[in-house]
Scaffold this active site. Structure first.
Site, short mmCIF file in Angstrom:
data_model
loop_
_atom_site.label_atom_id
_atom_site.label_comp_id
_atom_site.label_asym_id
_atom_site.label_seq_id
_atom_site.Cartn_x
_atom_site.Cartn_y
_atom_site.Cartn_z
N ASP A 1 41.57 31.38 41.31
CA ASP A 1 41.16 31.30 42.72
C ASP A 1 42.29 31.82 43.60
OD1 ASP A 1 42.33 29.02 41.53
OD2 ASP A 1 41.73 27.73 43.16
N GLU B 1 55.63 29.45 41.35
CA GLU B 1 54.31 29.39 40.71
C GLU B 1 53.88 30.76 40.19
OE1 GLU B 1 49.89 28.12 42.42
OE2 GLU B 1 51.29 29.18 43.71
#
Length: 782
Positions: A464, A682
């Site tokens: 996403d 991340e």
């Protein structure tokens, strides 16, 4: 660089210090700083005349005075032993931040404009003589060490220079193993609730901790009620879920009162002759993701296994078994708003990897544990992945297609504003008013329902968001999902045959999905019970072989040498080029010829300086104000894609390619670690080699003060797993921040890789070497 495990001093130099301060230098902070403060009044013989931490005759120069420093080496002592510094912790933190942290973010990085130079008093001279600490890497390491010393209430320290010049690969790997995993560990019980209930995604304005307990766990509900009574200051709200906790209407009703979902617990002695419950520890991704996630946990577990934390990884499987039992799926994340949504399935490989590393002293217990995991995976497979609506009976392809109503509540407040504005205008309402009425079902908008069906599917896919899935995800039989399910089928069959003597009885009662897969078998409402017969390996191998056939039929594109997603609504391939095509190698469902085509024809489409990008630039299309970057598209690189490709390439014998890709990604991670105060983010922009990404959600794991505490779950794992692919030679080159362009194309650069490493290693002997070399190599991309 010094890596002495025991250090020596000139006779009498540190007279009066306790003997046990002479200890290994590159150990975890608790070991290094955890002892008593040695520089107290009772030990003042050596330090009576020193202004501890710096030379009182010469204040640390900073700001405009730094250029007045005497020429280098004019005041440097000649070291006769590994150098140590005598440091006043608070004063040195103050000076280093004032002098070097020019952008005020409590980090020392290559973007700071300070002099990158600081004098520290040496321990052998009682702080009278000093030595210059130079460059981003050493100064940021100094700041990190001071922050860690402060954590352990140290006022004054003797600091080994070896902690400031530590090989960055060793330093990062050590921090992940000894610090980051521990900082990311959570437990759901009376002791762990305050930390785990904190939810940065909660937009309701209420921060009262709330826990939802499964219907069939009355003892657990009573345990939490007792916690609420014993710890009244928590203001804990304990709720018991209904028998069907993933009913979409019910789940939507929880949007205004989000909470953590209870996970597996062990019964332990309470210390008073009775029993109590204790939460099984698990690792969270980090930053805004402060709960147990599905596919993050698979990659995290690979890192935990490399670092020897087998029981921690095993506990995460226990939680997934619990989730399948009580919540009917492995959840996207363990919060109430994720109850309708799962994520990519990795449970079988996760369980088998852990099973292979369990202590062999009790094989019966190990087999019982694996049996529970495989039984849970079979239930998840039948009730989620090969049952409608996720299954498309016409093709046999499975899809990400979760239930759910309304607007996903865990997104940032403005995330859907541009989608909702036209509908709000149509009804003459503000976006907020329209959202409330739409969520409550007062206003019906079928087009919007379709949009959110695909949006939830994107979140379920784990990717996403991406233009690959825009407004169509719920209709796509993706290559990644089919590869994972093929691996499930092979893993389950293999476990039944090898571990359970080709016979496995299922203990839970649920409907088995029809077999063989046809529209007719799925149209028939009759279903076989899971308890009607034992599971045997052949059926699972048949399912796997059948799935390989439909992957070849619908997803493989011979002329392009690549797997593509298949759109079950449009009945054609969706020609977005995704790096998840390489997951077929990880799963083993590609033929040798397909693997050869993937490696020789398609790999180059995704390979860039910093590893593998998520998809090609061509497939993503043009970016504009109206069409912004999506974080799972080009030019971004994510740990799961790297790890799956490394393992898959190695599986088919392409070890050189796997090592090259691992080198690229670890080089990018290491240069960021060196240049940006130890950051482990991340994700990355793998084309610019930057973690400062321009994408919808920004980046996680980069917001810390002075010392990184957690890194980020799957990025930590990628580093530890990636190192296991590198040769010693490659590891040294990464530590010297040798660019992949130099390392893999020595002839093009005019030098071979060996010479490049020799040159860089000699530069790195200078304390400044690492940071400066990294700066030279990475600045053109910044």
């Amino acid at each position: 660089m010094s890596h002495h495990s025991v250090t020596a001093h000139p006779a009498g130099a540190l007279e009066g210090l306790d003997d046990h301060i002479i200890k290994p230098t590159n150990v975890d902070a608790a070991t290094y700083y955890g002892d008593n403060d040695y520089h107290t009044g009772t030990r003042a013989r050596t330090f009576s005349h020193s202004d501890v931490g710096h030379n009182p005759k010469r204040r640390p120069a900073f700001q405009e005075d730094w250029h007045m420093r005497r020429r280098r080496m004019s005041h440097d002592e000649k070291p006769t032993a590994p150098r140590k510094f005598l440091i006043d912790v608070e004063e040195t933190i103050r000076v280093i931040l004032e002098q070097e942290d020019t952008d005020g973010d409590f980090q020392i990085s290559i973007t700071d404009a300070g002099p990158k130079l600081m004098a520290l008093g040496t321990a052998t001279s009682n702080g009278y003589k000093s030595f210059d600490i130079r460059g981003t890497y050493m100064l940021s390491n100094l700041l990190q060490e001071l922050a860690l010393a402060r954590d352990h209430n140290r006022k004054r320290i003797v600091l080994d220079e070896a902690r400031l010049t530590e090989n960055p690969v060793d330093r990062l790997s050590r921090m992940i193993k000894n610090s980051f995993w521990h900082s990311l560990t959570r437990r759901i019980d009376g002791d762990g609730l305050e930390i785990i209930c904190a939810d940065p995604k909660n937009r309701t304005g209420r921060i009262q901790p709330r826990i939802y307990v499964p219907h069939k766990e009355p003892a657990m509900a009573e345990y939490y009620r007792q916690v609420a009574r014993d710890k009244a200051h928590l203001n804990l709200d304990v709720q018991v879920l209904p028998p069907k906790p993933d009913d979409p209407v019910f789940v939507k009703s929880l949007n205004s009162k989000p909470g953590i979902l209870a996970l597996a617990m062990n019964e332990v002695d309470d210390g008073k002759g009775g029993k109590t419950l204790k939460g099984i520890p698990f690792v969270v991704p980090g930053a805004r993701f402060n709960e147990l996630y599905n596919w993050d946990s698979y990659f995290i577990s690979l890192g935990l296994l490399v670092d020897g934390y087998v029981n921690m990884a095993k506990g995460m499987v226990d939680h997934f078994i619990f989730e399948i039992r009580h919540y009917n799926k492995i959840l996207n994340g363990s919060r109430s708003y994720y109850l309708c949504r799962t994520q990519p399935p990795f449970l079988t490989d996760m369980a088998l990897q852990i099973y292979n590393q369990l202590d062999r002293s009790d094989m019966d217990a190990n087999r019982q544990w694996l049996k529970r995991a495989i039984q849970a995976a079979i239930k998840e497979y039948h009730t989620m992945w090969v049952s409608e609506p996720r299954m498309d009976p016409k093709t046999g392809l499975s899809r990400f297609r979760p239930d759910g109503l309304g607007i996903p509540p865990e997104t940032e407040a403005t995330h859907f504003t541009h989608i909702l504005e036209p509908y709000a205008r149509k009804h003459g309402l503000s976006v907020l008013e329209f959202s409330e009425k739409y969520n409550d079902g007062v206003l019906k908008e079928p087009e919007l329902d379709e949009y959110f069906l695909h949006d939830r599917a994107v979140r379920e896919s784990g990717h996403d968001t991406t233009y690959r899935f825009e407004k169509r995800c719920a209709n796509l039989g993706t290559i990644d999902l089919q590869a994972l399910l093929y691996k499930y089928e092979v893993d389950i069959g293999t476990a039944i045959r090898e571990v359970f003597d080709d016979e496995l009885d299922l203990e839970e009662d649920f409907d088995l999905a029809p077999w063989p897969v046809t529209p007719e078998t799925y149209a028939n409402p009759r279903r076989e019970s899971s308890k009607s017969r034992a599971q045997r390996s052949q059926e699972w191998f048949d399912r796997a072989e059948w799935r390989r056939g439909i992957i070849d039929k619908y997803l493989w594109n011979e002329s392009k040498g690549l797997y593509f997603d298949y759109d079950t609504a449009q009945e054609k391939q969706s020609l977005y080029e995704s790096v998840t095509a390489l997951w077929a190698l990880w799963a083993g469902c590609a033929s040798e010829e397909q693997a050869w085509k993937l490696v020789t024809e398609s790999l180059k489409k995704f390979e860039v300086l910093g590893g593998l990008v998520s998809g090609t630039e061509e497939s993503r299309g043009k970016i504009s104000l109206d069409r912004p970057n999506r974080q799972w598209d080009y030019p971004y690189a994510w740990p799961p894609h790297q790890i799956m490709a490394w393992v898959g390439l190695e599986r088919y014998g392409y070890l050189d390619e796997a090592q090259r890709l691992a080198y690229r990604f670890l080089y990018m991670m290491t240069t960021a670690f060196v240049d940006f105060n130890g950051v482990v983010p991340e994700k990355f922009d793998a084309v610019k080699l930057s973690h400062l990404v321009d994408a919808e959600y920004g980046n996680q794991g980069i917001d810390f003060k002075m010392v990184p505490r957690e890194g980020f779950g799957w990025m930590n794992a990628a580093y530890q797993v990636g190192l296991s692919f590198l040769t010693t030679h490659m590891r040294r080159a990464v530590a010297a921040c040798t660019s992949p362009e130099v390392f893999f194309r020595g002839e093009g650069a005019g030098i071979g890789p060996d010479s490049a490493i020799a040159i860089q290693s000699s530069a790195a002997q200078d304390p400044l070497g690492l940071a400066m070399e990294s700066l030279r190599l990475s600045s053109p991309q910044l």
